[in-house]
Design a protein around this motif. Structure first.
Motif, PDB file in Angstrom:
ATOM      1  N   ARG A   1      -2.916  -6.870  -4.004  1.00  0.00           N
ATOM      2  CA  ARG A   1      -1.632  -6.183  -3.982  1.00  0.00           C
ATOM      3  C   ARG A   1      -0.709  -6.971  -3.081  1.00  0.00           C
ATOM      4  O   ARG A   1      -1.120  -7.459  -2.036  1.00  0.00           O
ATOM      5  CB  ARG A   1      -1.788  -4.763  -3.446  1.00  0.00           C
ATOM      6  CG  ARG A   1      -2.674  -3.895  -4.324  1.00  0.00           C
ATOM      7  CD  ARG A   1      -2.549  -2.460  -3.975  1.00  0.00           C
ATOM      8  NE  ARG A   1      -3.367  -1.483  -4.610  1.00  0.00           N
ATOM      9  CZ  ARG A   1      -3.895  -1.441  -5.808  1.00  0.00           C
ATOM     10  NH1 ARG A   1      -3.736  -2.420  -6.613  1.00  0.00           N
ATOM     11  NH2 ARG A   1      -4.605  -0.425  -6.245  1.00  0.00           N
ATOM     12  N   THR A   2       0.530  -7.071  -3.496  1.00  0.00           N
ATOM     13  CA  THR A   2       1.508  -7.782  -2.682  1.00  0.00           C
ATOM     14  C   THR A   2       2.536  -6.808  -2.140  1.00  0.00           C
ATOM     15  O   THR A   2       2.898  -5.836  -2.789  1.00  0.00           O
ATOM     16  CB  THR A   2       2.220  -8.885  -3.499  1.00  0.00           C
ATOM     17  OG1 THR A   2       2.800  -8.310  -4.661  1.00  0.00           O
ATOM     18  CG2 THR A   2       1.250  -9.980  -3.916  1.00  0.00           C
ATOM     19  N   LEU A   3       2.975  -7.067  -0.937  1.00  0.00           N
ATOM     20  CA  LEU A   3       3.984  -6.266  -0.258  1.00  0.00           C
ATOM     21  C   LEU A   3       5.065  -7.216   0.224  1.00  0.00           C
ATOM     22  O   LEU A   3       4.758  -8.281   0.754  1.00  0.00           O
ATOM     23  CB  LEU A   3       3.378  -5.549   0.955  1.00  0.00           C
ATOM     24  CG  LEU A   3       2.199  -4.641   0.647  1.00  0.00           C
ATOM     25  CD1 LEU A   3       1.281  -4.573   1.844  1.00  0.00           C
ATOM     26  CD2 LEU A   3       2.713  -3.273   0.308  1.00  0.00           C
ATOM     27  N   ARG A   4       6.315  -6.836   0.028  1.00  0.00           N
ATOM     28  CA  ARG A   4       7.380  -7.672   0.581  1.00  0.00           C
ATOM     29  C   ARG A   4       8.441  -6.793   1.196  1.00  0.00           C
ATOM     30  O   ARG A   4       8.551  -5.612   0.892  1.00  0.00           O
ATOM     31  CB  ARG A   4       7.922  -8.631  -0.464  1.00  0.00           C
ATOM     32  CG  ARG A   4       9.000  -8.106  -1.345  1.00  0.00           C
ATOM     33  CD  ARG A   4       9.561  -9.218  -2.187  1.00  0.00           C
ATOM     34  NE  ARG A   4       8.735  -9.368  -3.360  1.00  0.00           N
ATOM     35  CZ  ARG A   4       9.211  -9.565  -4.561  1.00  0.00           C
ATOM     36  NH1 ARG A   4      10.486  -9.697  -4.756  1.00  0.00           N
ATOM     37  NH2 ARG A   4       8.424  -9.668  -5.589  1.00  0.00           N
ATOM     38  N   ARG A   5       9.220  -7.385   2.070  1.00  0.00           N
ATOM     39  CA  ARG A   5      10.256  -6.629   2.779  1.00  0.00           C
ATOM     40  C   ARG A   5      11.263  -6.070   1.782  1.00  0.00           C
ATOM     41  O   ARG A   5      11.629  -6.721   0.827  1.00  0.00           O
ATOM     42  CB  ARG A   5      11.003  -7.534   3.759  1.00  0.00           C
ATOM     43  CG  ARG A   5      10.157  -7.993   4.890  1.00  0.00           C
ATOM     44  CD  ARG A   5      11.006  -8.751   5.907  1.00  0.00           C
ATOM     45  NE  ARG A   5      10.160  -9.427   6.856  1.00  0.00           N
ATOM     46  CZ  ARG A   5       9.622  -8.861   7.924  1.00  0.00           C
ATOM     47  NH1 ARG A   5       9.853  -7.598   8.167  1.00  0.00           N
ATOM     48  NH2 ARG A   5       8.858  -9.540   8.732  1.00  0.00           N
ATOM     49  N   ARG A   6      11.702  -4.858   2.051  1.00  0.00           N
ATOM     50  CA  ARG A   6      12.752  -4.248   1.239  1.00  0.00           C
ATOM     51  C   ARG A   6      14.097  -4.798   1.683  1.00  0.00           C
ATOM     52  O   ARG A   6      14.311  -5.061   2.863  1.00  0.00           O
ATOM     53  CB  ARG A   6      12.778  -2.735   1.445  1.00  0.00           C
ATOM     54  CG  ARG A   6      11.635  -2.015   0.816  1.00  0.00           C
ATOM     55  CD  ARG A   6      11.858  -0.522   1.012  1.00  0.00           C
ATOM     56  NE  ARG A   6      10.780   0.230   0.454  1.00  0.00           N
ATOM     57  CZ  ARG A   6      10.769   0.704  -0.780  1.00  0.00           C
ATOM     58  NH1 ARG A   6      11.777   0.499  -1.569  1.00  0.00           N
ATOM     59  NH2 ARG A   6       9.745   1.395  -1.218  1.00  0.00           N
ATOM     60  N   ALA A   7      14.984  -4.897   0.750  1.00  0.00           N
ATOM     61  CA  ALA A   7      16.359  -5.266   1.087  1.00  0.00           C
ATOM     62  C   ALA A   7      17.011  -4.073   1.789  1.00  0.00           C
ATOM     63  O   ALA A   7      16.705  -2.920   1.470  1.00  0.00           O
ATOM     64  CB  ALA A   7      17.125  -5.622  -0.183  1.00  0.00           C
ATOM     65  N   PRO A   8      17.892  -4.311   2.751  1.00  0.00           N
ATOM     66  CA  PRO A   8      18.560  -3.193   3.436  1.00  0.00           C
ATOM     67  C   PRO A   8      19.228  -2.260   2.423  1.00  0.00           C
ATOM     68  O   PRO A   8      19.875  -2.711   1.484  1.00  0.00           O
ATOM     69  CB  PRO A   8      19.601  -3.884   4.314  1.00  0.00           C
ATOM     70  CG  PRO A   8      19.057  -5.263   4.514  1.00  0.00           C
ATOM     71  CD  PRO A   8      18.317  -5.605   3.235  1.00  0.00           C
ATOM     72  N   GLY A   9      19.020  -0.961   2.602  1.00  0.00           N
ATOM     73  CA  GLY A   9      19.628   0.031   1.725  1.00  0.00           C
ATOM     74  C   GLY A   9      18.911   0.226   0.408  1.00  0.00           C
ATOM     75  O   GLY A   9      19.314   1.053  -0.398  1.00  0.00           O
TER      76      GLY A   9
END
Length: 187
Positions: A141-149
């Motif tokens: 599973r991959t996780l990446r940072r969410r874009a602001p908002g």
């Protein structure tokens, strides 16, 4: 041409040092490491050995385990160093017949690790390993940072989001974080 990428161990808190018998050091090059379980009776694993089997990437320098890895750029020299580190373990600790055979096995493991690094730099990868019908099976599973908002429900405050599951057949695992915090989980 795409730059070379490799997974590197990462530690956000001390949990790996508690969950695994030997935790990888943060910043080690990593491979999935299922080869460490080939001679094990997997259904009989318990405790820390079971945790390592289920979710541990292997640091190539220490042969310790890490729950998460992060995709980073790497040089050819760093990849070659990772191959040599892993080859030493495969030869000296795991009994490869000679160093060339160990190097070939290490090179293959590193190539598997490279194949996981298609997502963008900085993406985290978690693994779930199972034993099914006498075979080891891995899903990532991959996780990446969410874009602001991006997360309107939570005001964009979540740090990561789940973006990919390689195996839709895996059962979902749920953790009651609020219950754990209040001490009510598992009651």
């Amino acid at each position: 041409m795409t730059a070379l990428r490799l997974p590197r161990t990462i530690r956000f808190d001390p949990s790996d040092t508690l969950v695994f018998e030997r935790a990888a050091e943060p910043g080690e090059w990593a491979v999935p490491g299922s080869f460490l379980f080939w001679d094990q009776v997997v259904p009989n694993l318990v405790g820390k050995a079971r945790a390592a089997f289920r979710a541990g990437f292997v640091g190539v320098r220490s042969l310790g385990f890490s729950t998460l890895v992060v995709i980073v750029e790497a040089s050819e020299a760093e990849r070659d160093e990772a191959i040599e580190d892993l080859a030493r373990h495969i030869h000296e600790r795991l009994g490869a017949p000679d160093f060339e055979a160990a190097r070939a096995a290490a090179r293959e493991e590193i190539e598997v690790a490279v194949s996981l690094c298609g997502p963008e730099i900085g993406t985290l990868i978690a693994m779930h390993r199972t034993w099914e019908e006498g075979e080891i099976r891995e899903s990532f599973r991959t996780l990446r940072r969410r874009a602001p908002g991006e997360d309107r429900l939570h005001g964009g405050l979540r740090a990561f989001r789940l973006i990919e599951a390689d195996d839709e057949e895996q059962p979902e695992e749920h953790v009651d974080l609020l219950g754990l915090q209040s001490g009510e989980a598992g009651r």
